[in-house]
Write a protein that holds these residues in place. Structure first.
Motif, PDB file in Angstrom:
ATOM      1  N   ALA A  20       0.968  -1.055  -0.001  1.00 10.95           N
ATOM      2  CA  ALA A  20       0.118   0.120   0.256  1.00 10.95           C
ATOM      3  C   ALA A  20       0.916   1.271  -0.102  1.00 10.95           C
ATOM      4  O   ALA A  20       0.535   2.324  -0.926  1.00 10.95           O
ATOM      5  CB  ALA A  20      -0.964   0.009   1.089  1.00 10.95           C
ATOM      6  N   LEU A  21       2.014   1.197   0.832  1.00 11.15           N
ATOM      7  CA  LEU A  21       2.763   2.365   0.934  1.00 11.15           C
ATOM      8  C   LEU A  21       3.609   2.553  -0.491  1.00 11.15           C
ATOM      9  O   LEU A  21       3.989   3.756  -0.803  1.00 11.15           O
ATOM     10  CB  LEU A  21       3.736   2.373   2.101  1.00 11.15           C
ATOM     11  N   GLU A  22       4.048   1.471  -1.051  1.00  8.36           N
ATOM     12  CA  GLU A  22       4.740   1.665  -2.299  1.00  8.36           C
ATOM     13  C   GLU A  22       3.711   2.216  -3.472  1.00  8.36           C
ATOM     14  O   GLU A  22       4.185   3.176  -4.218  1.00  8.36           O
ATOM     15  CB  GLU A  22       5.032   0.064  -2.769  1.00  8.36           C
ATOM     16  N   ILE A  23       2.452   1.802  -3.277  1.00  6.28           N
ATOM     17  CA  ILE A  23       1.511   2.514  -4.294  1.00  6.28           C
ATOM     18  C   ILE A  23       1.216   3.894  -4.120  1.00  6.28           C
ATOM     19  O   ILE A  23       1.162   4.732  -4.904  1.00  6.28           O
ATOM     20  CB  ILE A  23       0.236   1.791  -4.352  1.00  6.28           C
ATOM     21  N   GLN A  24       1.059   4.146  -2.665  1.00  8.61           N
ATOM     22  CA  GLN A  24       0.836   5.498  -2.193  1.00  8.61           C
ATOM     23  C   GLN A  24       1.747   5.842  -0.828  1.00  8.61           C
ATOM     24  O   GLN A  24       1.303   5.563   0.164  1.00  8.61           O
ATOM     25  CB  GLN A  24      -0.596   5.698  -1.798  1.00  8.61           C
ATOM     26  N   PRO A  25       2.988   6.364  -1.103  1.00  4.29           N
ATOM     27  CA  PRO A  25       3.586   6.572  -0.009  1.00  4.29           C
ATOM     28  C   PRO A  25       3.145   7.435   1.247  1.00  4.29           C
ATOM     29  O   PRO A  25       3.597   7.352   2.319  1.00  4.29           O
ATOM     30  CB  PRO A  25       4.984   7.382  -0.654  1.00  4.29           C
ATOM     31  N   ASP A  26       1.955   8.338   0.949  1.00  6.91           N
ATOM     32  CA  ASP A  26       1.447   9.014   1.994  1.00  6.91           C
ATOM     33  C   ASP A  26       0.244   8.346   2.676  1.00  6.91           C
ATOM     34  O   ASP A  26      -0.716   9.010   3.371  1.00  6.91           O
ATOM     35  CB  ASP A  26       1.223  10.443   1.816  1.00  6.91           C
ATOM     36  N   HIS A  27       0.132   7.025   2.451  1.00  3.65           N
ATOM     37  CA  HIS A  27      -1.021   6.449   2.871  1.00  3.65           C
ATOM     38  C   HIS A  27      -0.926   6.186   4.524  1.00  3.65           C
ATOM     39  O   HIS A  27      -0.346   5.098   5.141  1.00  3.65           O
ATOM     40  CB  HIS A  27      -1.315   5.065   2.072  1.00  3.65           C
ATOM     41  N   GLN A  28      -1.324   7.203   5.239  1.00  5.66           N
ATOM     42  CA  GLN A  28      -1.228   7.029   6.657  1.00  5.66           C
ATOM     43  C   GLN A  28      -1.738   5.888   7.561  1.00  5.66           C
ATOM     44  O   GLN A  28      -0.856   5.563   8.387  1.00  5.66           O
ATOM     45  CB  GLN A  28      -1.808   8.506   7.358  1.00  5.66           C
ATOM     46  N   GLU A  29      -2.786   5.489   7.267  1.00  7.18           N
ATOM     47  CA  GLU A  29      -3.325   4.186   7.816  1.00  7.18           C
ATOM     48  C   GLU A  29      -2.200   2.968   7.863  1.00  7.18           C
ATOM     49  O   GLU A  29      -2.161   2.157   8.708  1.00  7.18           O
ATOM     50  CB  GLU A  29      -4.831   3.981   7.329  1.00  7.18           C
ATOM     51  N   SER A  30      -1.600   2.811   6.434  1.00  5.10           N
ATOM     52  CA  SER A  30      -0.757   1.649   6.214  1.00  5.10           C
ATOM     53  C   SER A  30       0.372   2.009   7.041  1.00  5.10           C
ATOM     54  O   SER A  30       0.763   1.038   7.629  1.00  5.10           O
ATOM     55  CB  SER A  30      -0.527   1.755   5.020  1.00  5.10           C
ATOM     56  N   ARG A  31       0.903   3.403   7.041  1.00  7.93           N
ATOM     57  CA  ARG A  31       2.065   3.407   8.134  1.00  7.93           C
ATOM     58  C   ARG A  31       1.832   3.595   9.408  1.00  7.93           C
ATOM     59  O   ARG A  31       2.624   2.750  10.066  1.00  7.93           O
ATOM     60  CB  ARG A  31       2.370   5.116   7.494  1.00  7.93           C
ATOM     61  N   VAL A  32       0.821   3.780   9.909  1.00  8.62           N
ATOM     62  CA  VAL A  32       0.511   3.518  11.313  1.00  8.62           C
ATOM     63  C   VAL A  32       0.439   1.849  11.716  1.00  8.62           C
ATOM     64  O   VAL A  32       1.091   1.306  12.632  1.00  8.62           O
ATOM     65  CB  VAL A  32      -1.085   4.097  11.618  1.00  8.62           C
ATOM     66  N   MET A  33      -0.317   1.276  10.801  1.00  7.02           N
ATOM     67  CA  MET A  33      -0.362  -0.088  10.925  1.00  7.02           C
ATOM     68  C   MET A  33       0.891  -0.892  10.770  1.00  7.02           C
ATOM     69  O   MET A  33       1.391  -1.837  11.598  1.00  7.02           O
ATOM     70  CB  MET A  33      -1.309  -0.933   9.965  1.00  7.02           C
ATOM     71  N   LEU A  34       1.632  -0.548  10.002  1.00  2.00           N
ATOM     72  CA  LEU A  34       3.045  -1.096   9.646  1.00  2.00           C
ATOM     73  C   LEU A  34       3.895  -0.812  10.967  1.00  2.00           C
ATOM     74  O   LEU A  34       4.687  -1.783  11.469  1.00  2.00           O
ATOM     75  CB  LEU A  34       3.637  -0.587   8.262  1.00  2.00           C
TER      76      LEU A  34
END
Length: 87
Positions: free
Chosen positions: A64-78
């Motif tokens: 998800a972050l590869e596709i959209q680096p600013d995807h905050q929800e994915s950053r938080v979960m990761l």
């Protein structure tokens, strides 16, 4: 073909009714058809995390972050997954 939001809504409905595996299969199919949606990967990652499949969840959040680096929800979960496995 449905849009990513439609797949996500249906997957959430499946999961809420106890059909987690069906939700996973639906999102996997959606990703093969719509491979540019960070949200699809994020929601699949969430289901994997709830199924205690941390490696698969991590891979989906990273995608998800590869596709959209600013995807905050994915950053938080990761970040949460990484911290959880440090303990």
């Amino acid at each position: 073909p449905m849009n990513p939001r439609s797949y996500i809504k249906l997957a959430i409905a499946y999961e809420q009714t106890g059909l987690q595996d069906k939700a996973v299969a639906l999102l996997q199919t959606a990703i093969t058809q719509i491979n540019f949606s960070a949200d699809l990967h994020f929601f699949l990652g969430q289901i994997y995390e709830r199924k205690n499949m941390s490696a698969s969840a991590k891979a989906e959040f990273e995608k998800a972050l590869e596709i959209q680096p600013d995807h905050q929800e994915s950053r938080v979960m990761l970040d949460m997954l990484i911290e959880k496995h440090k303990a």
